[in-house]
Design a protein around this motif. Structure first.
Motif, PDB file in Angstrom:
ATOM      1  N   GLU A  15      -5.145   7.566  -5.914  1.00 47.25           N
ATOM      2  CA  GLU A  15      -3.822   7.006  -6.209  1.00 47.25           C
ATOM      3  C   GLU A  15      -3.757   6.496  -7.643  1.00 47.25           C
ATOM      4  OE1 GLU A  15      -1.081   6.353  -4.177  1.00 47.25           O
ATOM      5  OE2 GLU A  15      -2.012   7.882  -2.968  1.00 47.25           O
ATOM      6  N   LEU A  18      -3.392   9.455  -9.994  1.00 45.70           N
ATOM      7  CA  LEU A  18      -2.048  10.036  -9.959  1.00 45.70           C
ATOM      8  C   LEU A  18      -1.047   9.126 -10.658  1.00 45.70           C
ATOM      9  CD1 LEU A  18      -2.045  11.451  -6.373  1.00 45.70           C
ATOM     10  CD2 LEU A  18      -1.804  12.721  -8.451  1.00 45.70           C
ATOM     11  N   ASN A  19      -1.242   7.826 -10.528  1.00 43.94           N
ATOM     12  CA  ASN A  19      -0.321   6.906 -11.184  1.00 43.94           C
ATOM     13  C   ASN A  19      -0.497   6.914 -12.681  1.00 43.94           C
ATOM     14  OD1 ASN A  19       1.505   5.486  -9.411  1.00 43.94           O
ATOM     15  ND2 ASN A  19      -0.346   5.085  -8.283  1.00 43.94           N
ATOM     16  N   ILE A  43       7.972  14.375  -8.573  1.00 41.99           N
ATOM     17  CA  ILE A  43       7.282  15.363  -7.740  1.00 41.99           C
ATOM     18  C   ILE A  43       5.826  14.975  -7.539  1.00 41.99           C
ATOM     19  CG2 ILE A  43       6.590  17.780  -7.702  1.00 41.99           C
ATOM     20  CD1 ILE A  43       9.340  18.400  -8.787  1.00 41.99           C
ATOM     21  N   VAL A  44       5.226  14.382  -8.571  1.00 38.86           N
ATOM     22  CA  VAL A  44       3.867  13.867  -8.407  1.00 38.86           C
ATOM     23  C   VAL A  44       3.841  12.788  -7.332  1.00 38.86           C
ATOM     24  CG1 VAL A  44       2.095  12.504  -9.541  1.00 38.86           C
ATOM     25  CG2 VAL A  44       3.036  14.455 -10.682  1.00 38.86           C
ATOM     26  N   MET A  45       4.884  11.971  -7.315  1.00 37.32           N
ATOM     27  CA  MET A  45       4.974  10.927  -6.292  1.00 37.32           C
ATOM     28  C   MET A  45       5.033  11.539  -4.888  1.00 37.32           C
ATOM     29  SD  MET A  45       7.516   7.812  -6.905  1.00 37.32           S
ATOM     30  CE  MET A  45       7.335   7.627  -8.634  1.00 37.32           C
ATOM     31  N   ILE A  46       5.804  12.618  -4.761  1.00 39.17           N
ATOM     32  CA  ILE A  46       5.906  13.290  -3.454  1.00 39.17           C
ATOM     33  C   ILE A  46       4.552  13.845  -3.034  1.00 39.17           C
ATOM     34  CG2 ILE A  46       6.942  15.257  -2.299  1.00 39.17           C
ATOM     35  CD1 ILE A  46       9.405  14.793  -4.033  1.00 39.17           C
ATOM     36  N   VAL A  47       3.876  14.475  -3.984  1.00 41.70           N
ATOM     37  CA  VAL A  47       2.549  15.035  -3.680  1.00 41.70           C
ATOM     38  C   VAL A  47       1.590  13.926  -3.251  1.00 41.70           C
ATOM     39  CG1 VAL A  47       0.567  16.165  -4.708  1.00 41.70           C
ATOM     40  CG2 VAL A  47       2.825  17.044  -5.134  1.00 41.70           C
ATOM     41  N   ALA A  48       1.666  12.786  -3.949  1.00 39.05           N
ATOM     42  CA  ALA A  48       0.781  11.677  -3.595  1.00 39.05           C
ATOM     43  C   ALA A  48       1.090  11.157  -2.207  1.00 39.05           C
ATOM     44  CB  ALA A  48       0.910  10.565  -4.628  1.00 39.05           C
ATOM     45  N   ALA A  49       2.379  11.112  -1.869  1.00 41.19           N
ATOM     46  CA  ALA A  49       2.730  10.624  -0.531  1.00 41.19           C
ATOM     47  C   ALA A  49       2.193  11.565   0.540  1.00 41.19           C
ATOM     48  CB  ALA A  49       4.246  10.487  -0.409  1.00 41.19           C
ATOM     49  N   ALA A  50       2.321  12.883   0.306  1.00 41.85           N
ATOM     50  CA  ALA A  50       1.804  13.844   1.276  1.00 41.85           C
ATOM     51  C   ALA A  50       0.291  13.712   1.414  1.00 41.85           C
ATOM     52  CB  ALA A  50       2.180  15.253   0.853  1.00 41.85           C
ATOM     53  N   GLU A  51      -0.383  13.551   0.283  1.00 44.85           N
ATOM     54  CA  GLU A  51      -1.840  13.426   0.307  1.00 44.85           C
ATOM     55  C   GLU A  51      -2.276  12.174   1.054  1.00 44.85           C
ATOM     56  OE1 GLU A  51      -2.736  11.396  -2.941  1.00 44.85           O
ATOM     57  OE2 GLU A  51      -4.403  10.668  -1.745  1.00 44.85           O
ATOM     58  N   VAL A  52      -1.532  11.100   0.858  1.00 47.30           N
ATOM     59  CA  VAL A  52      -1.878   9.861   1.556  1.00 47.30           C
ATOM     60  C   VAL A  52      -1.694  10.018   3.052  1.00 47.30           C
ATOM     61  CG1 VAL A  52      -0.995   7.559   1.978  1.00 47.30           C
ATOM     62  CG2 VAL A  52      -1.520   8.267  -0.297  1.00 47.30           C
ATOM     63  N   THR A  53      -0.609  10.702   3.437  1.00 48.03           N
ATOM     64  CA  THR A  53      -0.378  10.871   4.878  1.00 48.03           C
ATOM     65  C   THR A  53      -1.515  11.640   5.524  1.00 48.03           C
ATOM     66  OG1 THR A  53       1.785  11.426   4.010  1.00 48.03           O
ATOM     67  CG2 THR A  53       1.586  11.213   6.339  1.00 48.03           C
TER      68      THR A  53
END
Lengths: 79, 225
Positions: A15, A18-19, A43-53
């Motif tokens: 995280e 990515l930030n 879009i990076v934020m979206i990818v990070a959210a998917a990865e976290v899930t």
């Protein structure tokens, strides 16, 4: 990130990376006066959210099976 | 005022990032990461990226951090395992290499813009309307790909984290629910004086305690519904 063996710490460090990339994207968008960088940051934020899930789902599944929460021990797929 | 805010937010972001890496307890690491994200949102605001800052606070510091806190409290703060000897040497080396590379890149190019005010921006730079227009015209493919990625991630999380009949269903203990059996089921046999009408006891008329007409001792004193 490389020296950790707890997958939770690895996710946290991911995280952070990515930030950092997000901050660079937004800063360059401000520097050049375009909005593309901000779109990329979103879009990076979206990818990070998917990865976290998926990552946290994996950790919970590992914990349920009472496997060791240690990325070096989880080497069943090792060829 | 802007510079003051920038320094406060930058120091906060750096401190939060250091806290994530250095703190041993994963729970404190997560809280430190949340602080880092809020400081980063302030930096985004200073860079005229209002929509990105709002999304950062809502999505990251809100939803993702709540997910992290739930998982950490579910797992219970697993202790840090000391890393191997090879990684202990290689990790700082890699970190040093990345730091040197970043310093070279920053000193080479990015310091040129430190005196300027940046590119001239139009009114409404970074507002949601402009970002949305860009997303739905120029970057439509990325937008659709991101939506499909989110869908796949949601399905994957459900498959991974569900409790029964998942991928790991074979060796998981089934959940057994022990219902308390009622003492009286309201049958006609009970009305005729038979106290216990449990099916397995009715099937054994000749057990050691006598006939079924006499109530079992444990069936008499336990309260009904």
């Amino acid at each position: 990130m490389l020296t950790r063996r707890n997958p939770l710490s690895i996710l946290l460090c991911l995280e952070l990376m990515l930030n950092g990339a997000n901050l660079a994207l937004v800063a360059f968008a401000r520097m050049w006066g375009g909005e593309s960088g901000q779109v990329f940051a979103l879009i990076v934020m979206i990818v990070a959210a998917a990865e976290v899930t998926v990552g946290l789902g994996l950790i919970v599944a590992i914990y349920r099976r009472r496997l060791p929460i240690d990325v070096d021990e989880l080497s069943e797929l090792h060829g | 005022m802007t510079q003051f805010l920038f320094f406060v937010a930058a120091i906060g972001a750096l401190g939060g990032a250091l806290g994530v890496v250095l703190l041993r307890n994963p729970f404190y690491s997560v809280l430190s990461l949340a602080f880092h994200l809020v400081c980063l949102a302030a930096l985004f605001l200073l860079l005229h990226a209002e929509f990105v800052a709002a999304a950062q606070v809502v999505v990251y510091a809100g939803a993702v951090m709540v997910l992290y806190v739930f998982v950490v409290s579910y797992i219970g703060g697993a202790e840090q395992v000391p890393s191997g000897a090879v990684l202990k040497v290689l990790g700082p080396l890699f970190a040093l290499a990345v730091a040197v590379e970043l310093c070279i890149a920053m000193l080479g190019s990015a310091l040129k813009g430190i005196k300027t005010k940046g590119a001239p921006i139009h009114a409404g730079f970074g507002q949601p309307a402009h970002i949305g227009t860009q997303l739905l015209t120029k970057y439509l493919f990325a937008f659709e790909a991101a939506s499909i990625l989110l869908l796949v991630a949601a399905i994957g999380a459900v498959v991974l984290a569900r409790r029964r009949r998942g991928l790991e269903g074979g060796d998981e203990e089934p959940v057994r629910i022990r219902l308390r059996e009622p003492d009286y089921a309201g049958t006609m046999a009970e009305g005729a004086g038979v106290r216990s009408t449990r099916y397995d006891e009715l099937l054994r008329p000749d057990d050691e305690s006598g006939t079924q007409q006499e109530p079992k001792p444990e069936a008499t004193h336990t309260g009904g519904w």
